[in-house]
Write a protein that holds these residues in place. Structure first.
Motif, mmCIF file in Angstrom:
data_model
loop_
_atom_site.group_PDB
_atom_site.id
_atom_site.type_symbol
_atom_site.label_atom_id
_atom_site.label_comp_id
_atom_site.label_asym_id
_atom_site.label_seq_id
_atom_site.Cartn_x
_atom_site.Cartn_y
_atom_site.Cartn_z
ATOM 1 N N THR A 151 48.070 42.527 31.547
ATOM 2 C CA THR A 151 46.733 41.976 31.698
ATOM 3 C C THR A 151 45.776 43.616 31.213
ATOM 4 O OG1 THR A 151 47.154 40.291 33.242
ATOM 5 C CG2 THR A 151 44.895 41.211 33.095
ATOM 6 N N ALA B 59 49.416 28.863 39.050
ATOM 7 C CA ALA B 59 48.965 27.925 39.916
ATOM 8 C C ALA B 59 48.200 28.668 41.260
ATOM 9 C CB ALA B 59 49.996 26.708 40.637
ATOM 10 N N GLY B 60 48.833 29.810 41.520
ATOM 11 C CA GLY B 60 48.336 30.247 42.651
ATOM 12 C C GLY B 60 48.756 30.017 43.847
ATOM 13 N N HIS C 159 49.037 20.380 36.527
ATOM 14 C CA HIS C 159 47.791 20.792 37.568
ATOM 15 C C HIS C 159 48.277 19.945 38.766
ATOM 16 C CE1 HIS C 159 46.322 16.967 36.660
ATOM 17 N NE2 HIS C 159 46.525 17.035 35.243
ATOM 18 N N SER C 160 47.245 20.320 39.816
ATOM 19 C CA SER C 160 47.597 19.729 40.983
ATOM 20 C C SER C 160 47.903 18.447 41.203
ATOM 21 C CB SER C 160 46.524 20.314 41.863
ATOM 22 O OG SER C 160 45.265 19.705 41.565
ATOM 23 N N THR D 30 44.865 38.079 30.226
ATOM 24 C CA THR D 30 46.181 37.388 30.958
ATOM 25 C C THR D 30 47.102 36.624 29.955
ATOM 26 O OG1 THR D 30 45.513 37.705 33.234
ATOM 27 C CG2 THR D 30 47.373 36.597 32.940
ATOM 28 N N GLY E 183 48.975 24.767 35.756
ATOM 29 C CA GLY E 183 47.873 25.497 35.943
ATOM 30 C C GLY E 183 46.876 25.266 34.729
ATOM 31 N N ARG E 184 45.420 24.704 35.264
ATOM 32 C CA ARG E 184 44.574 24.415 33.934
ATOM 33 C C ARG E 184 43.262 25.057 34.023
ATOM 34 N NH1 ARG E 184 42.799 18.157 35.303
ATOM 35 N NH2 ARG E 184 43.066 18.453 37.541
ATOM 36 N N SER E 185 43.260 26.366 34.683
ATOM 37 C CA SER E 185 42.021 26.946 34.793
ATOM 38 C C SER E 185 41.598 27.597 33.594
ATOM 39 C CB SER E 185 42.382 28.378 35.746
ATOM 40 O OG SER E 185 42.970 29.530 35.149
ATOM 41 N N VAL F 178 52.763 33.979 36.152
ATOM 42 C CA VAL F 178 51.479 34.602 36.413
ATOM 43 C C VAL F 178 50.846 34.764 37.682
ATOM 44 C CG1 VAL F 178 49.238 34.583 35.331
ATOM 45 C CG2 VAL F 178 50.978 33.539 34.017
ATOM 46 N N GLY F 179 51.629 34.103 38.458
ATOM 47 C CA GLY F 179 51.060 34.036 39.902
ATOM 48 C C GLY F 179 50.888 35.143 40.486
ATOM 49 N N THR F 180 49.822 35.631 41.294
ATOM 50 C CA THR F 180 49.826 37.009 42.065
ATOM 51 C C THR F 180 49.322 36.607 43.290
ATOM 52 O OG1 THR F 180 49.331 37.889 39.932
ATOM 53 C CG2 THR F 180 48.921 39.501 41.774
ATOM 54 N N ASN F 181 49.928 36.357 44.225
ATOM 55 C CA ASN F 181 49.733 35.799 45.557
ATOM 56 C C ASN F 181 50.062 36.891 46.525
ATOM 57 O OD1 ASN F 181 49.249 32.959 44.282
ATOM 58 N ND2 ASN F 181 51.399 33.388 44.107
ATOM 59 N N LEU G 272 40.793 30.670 33.018
ATOM 60 C CA LEU G 272 41.260 32.041 33.176
ATOM 61 C C LEU G 272 42.443 32.263 32.567
ATOM 62 C CD1 LEU G 272 40.525 35.094 34.145
ATOM 63 C CD2 LEU G 272 41.344 34.351 36.097
HETATM 64 P P1 NAD Z 1 42.831 28.894 39.843
HETATM 65 O O1 NAD Z 1 43.035 28.607 41.228
HETATM 66 O O2 NAD Z 1 41.576 29.008 39.027
HETATM 67 O O3 NAD Z 1 43.676 27.777 38.863
HETATM 68 C C1 NAD Z 1 45.120 27.237 39.475
HETATM 69 C C2 NAD Z 1 45.503 25.941 38.819
HETATM 70 O O4 NAD Z 1 46.616 25.495 39.584
HETATM 71 C C3 NAD Z 1 44.417 24.800 38.948
HETATM 72 O O5 NAD Z 1 44.314 24.249 37.569
HETATM 73 C C4 NAD Z 1 45.287 23.924 39.638
HETATM 74 O O6 NAD Z 1 45.067 22.569 39.278
HETATM 75 C C5 NAD Z 1 46.681 24.333 39.471
HETATM 76 N N1 NAD Z 1 47.247 24.060 40.774
HETATM 77 C C6 NAD Z 1 47.113 24.479 41.993
HETATM 78 N N2 NAD Z 1 48.135 24.106 43.014
HETATM 79 C C7 NAD Z 1 48.821 23.426 42.317
HETATM 80 C C8 NAD Z 1 50.090 22.586 42.702
HETATM 81 N N3 NAD Z 1 50.607 22.559 43.848
HETATM 82 N N4 NAD Z 1 50.854 21.986 41.741
HETATM 83 C C9 NAD Z 1 50.594 22.148 40.360
HETATM 84 N N5 NAD Z 1 49.464 22.837 40.017
HETATM 85 C C10 NAD Z 1 48.547 23.448 40.915
HETATM 86 O O7 NAD Z 1 43.977 30.025 39.496
HETATM 87 P P2 NAD Z 1 43.932 31.098 38.129
HETATM 88 O O8 NAD Z 1 42.595 32.075 38.233
HETATM 89 O O9 NAD Z 1 44.118 30.226 36.999
HETATM 90 O O10 NAD Z 1 45.119 31.968 38.701
HETATM 91 C C11 NAD Z 1 46.574 31.565 38.997
HETATM 92 C C12 NAD Z 1 47.285 32.562 39.360
HETATM 93 O O11 NAD Z 1 47.536 33.524 38.382
HETATM 94 C C13 NAD Z 1 46.986 33.185 40.890
HETATM 95 O O12 NAD Z 1 47.860 33.384 41.655
HETATM 96 C C14 NAD Z 1 46.072 34.444 40.054
HETATM 97 O O13 NAD Z 1 46.095 35.402 41.287
HETATM 98 C C15 NAD Z 1 47.120 34.641 39.005
HETATM 99 N N6 NAD Z 1 46.573 35.542 38.254
HETATM 100 C C16 NAD Z 1 47.186 36.830 37.680
HETATM 101 C C17 NAD Z 1 46.632 37.486 36.889
HETATM 102 C C18 NAD Z 1 47.289 38.849 36.529
HETATM 103 O O14 NAD Z 1 46.701 39.656 36.064
HETATM 104 N N7 NAD Z 1 48.584 39.007 36.916
HETATM 105 C C19 NAD Z 1 45.380 37.300 36.164
HETATM 106 C C20 NAD Z 1 44.680 36.113 36.678
HETATM 107 C C21 NAD Z 1 45.377 35.208 37.467
#
Ligand code: NAD
Length: 282
Positions: A266, A210-211, A190-191, A142, A166-168, A230-233, A170
């Motif tokens: 991706t 961030a999701g 991040h959060s 991704t 976001g700081r995951s 990137v978010g996919t919710n 992934l």
């Molecule tokens: P995750 O939950 O592991 O990490 C989310 C990050 O966002 C965390 O570091 C958290 O601190 C931060 N966060 C959460 N709420 C927040 C807020 N209110 N303000 C600021 N930061 C905040 O998620 P992930 O695995 O990194 O995935 C993130 C998003 O990307 C999800 O929606 C997921 O579905 C999407 N995603 C899409 C693909 C794709 O192929 N399109 C691939 C991977 C992930």
């Protein structure tokens, strides 16, 4: 709406076409095609769909793929054993364990057990470390897809302000490292970030991972910025990104939609990684 819409489907299709040419060249040289092996534990419907799409993409690019569907009750040791076997199997080029795994299995242990040379998701500590050190390795799909979209759009990253939400492991961390490697000035949110919108507004490039559906509105976007969502919710209104598309598109210079933005990239980058892994093996 002022912003240009970044067409991830078209960019992804172009990448896949390039991969198909590379696969044909590889086959002509080596007399075989790259093999991707996927593993799912349990019967998560979303995982089934993702993996089915990955197999279809392999087939379209002329690559081979195989699948292991393990029962939900599979133990961590059983999964580690399979991952180990795939690691030493000379015919296997790429290994992908679809996450999430059931609770009895520690995903970090399983990912760490994947042969880094076959880690086409780029998630092993070895590949994460190589990325952190600016050394060549397999890059998570991704984040690699985000960079490919920015490249395709001709965005000048050198010296640009890039903000990543976001700081995951992934997405957020690897995409930040890639932006840094491209000489952007990177801020990670991040959060616990205070005044999120204000920090985001610094970004010439804004990457949202961030999701949280609709987390970022017009007030989080610098006029003319490039926004990659990137978010996919999954919501009651269907699939939504982390960015309020309509609002942000009134301010941004370019924006990727959800669906049809990062998602198709991706899978395309997974194919890129699988061919690269096959090529790198002797
Ligand atoms: P995750 O939950 O592991 O990490 C989310 C990050 O966002 C965390 O570091 C958290 O601190 C931060 N966060 C959460 N709420 C927040 C807020 N209110 N303000 C600021 N930061 C905040 O998620 P992930 O695995 O990194 O995935 C993130 C998003 O990307 C999800 O929606 C997921 O579905 C999407 N995603 C899409 C693909 C794709 O192929 N399109 C691939 C991977 C992930």
């Amino acid at each position: 709406m002022a912003a240009r819409v970044i067409d991830g489907k078209a960019v992804g299709a172009a990448v896949r076409a390039r991969v198909a040419e590379e696969v044909a060249a590889y086959e002509a040289e080596r007399g075989r095609t790259p093999l991707l092996v996927t593993v799912i534990v349990g019967d998560d419907p979303a995982s089934e769909i993702y993996v089915r799409n990955k197999h279809r993409a392999c087939e379209e690019a002329g690559m081979r793929s195989a699948h292991h569907g393990l029962p939900a009750g599979t133990s961590e040791n059983e999964l580690l054993e399979l991952v180990g076997e795939l690691g030493v199997d000379r015919d296997v080029d790429g290994i992908l364990v679809q996450l999430p795994v059931p609770d009895q299995i520690d995903p970090d242990r399983v990912v760490a057990a994947i042969d880094p040379a076959k880690d086409v998701d780029g998630l092993t500590p070895v590949n994460a470390g190589l990325l952190a050190h600016g050394m060549p390795g397999l890059v998570p799909c991704t984040p690699a897809g985000v960079m490919e979209l920015l490249r395709h759009e001709g965005i000048e990253l050198e010296g640009a302000e890039a903000v990543v939400v976001g700081r995951s492991k992934l997405v957020g961390v690897p995409v930040s490292r890639l932006l840094l490697a491209a000489n952007a000035t990177v801020t990670m949110c991040h959060s616990r970030t205070r005044d999120l919108a204000e920090v985001c507004r610094r970004g010439d490039v804004l990457v949202a991972a961030a999701g949280v559906p609709g987390l970022l509105g017009a007030d989080a976007v610098k006029p003319g910025a490039v926004v990659i969502d990137v978010g996919t919710n999954r919501t009651d209104d269907g699939l939504r990104g982390d960015v309020d598309f309509e609002a942000a598109a009134g301010v941004a210079g370019a924006i990727s939609p959800v669906p049809g933005g990062v998602g198709p990239m991706t899978i395309a980058m997974l194919l890129v990684n699988t061919v690269a892994a096959a090529r790198a093996r002797v």
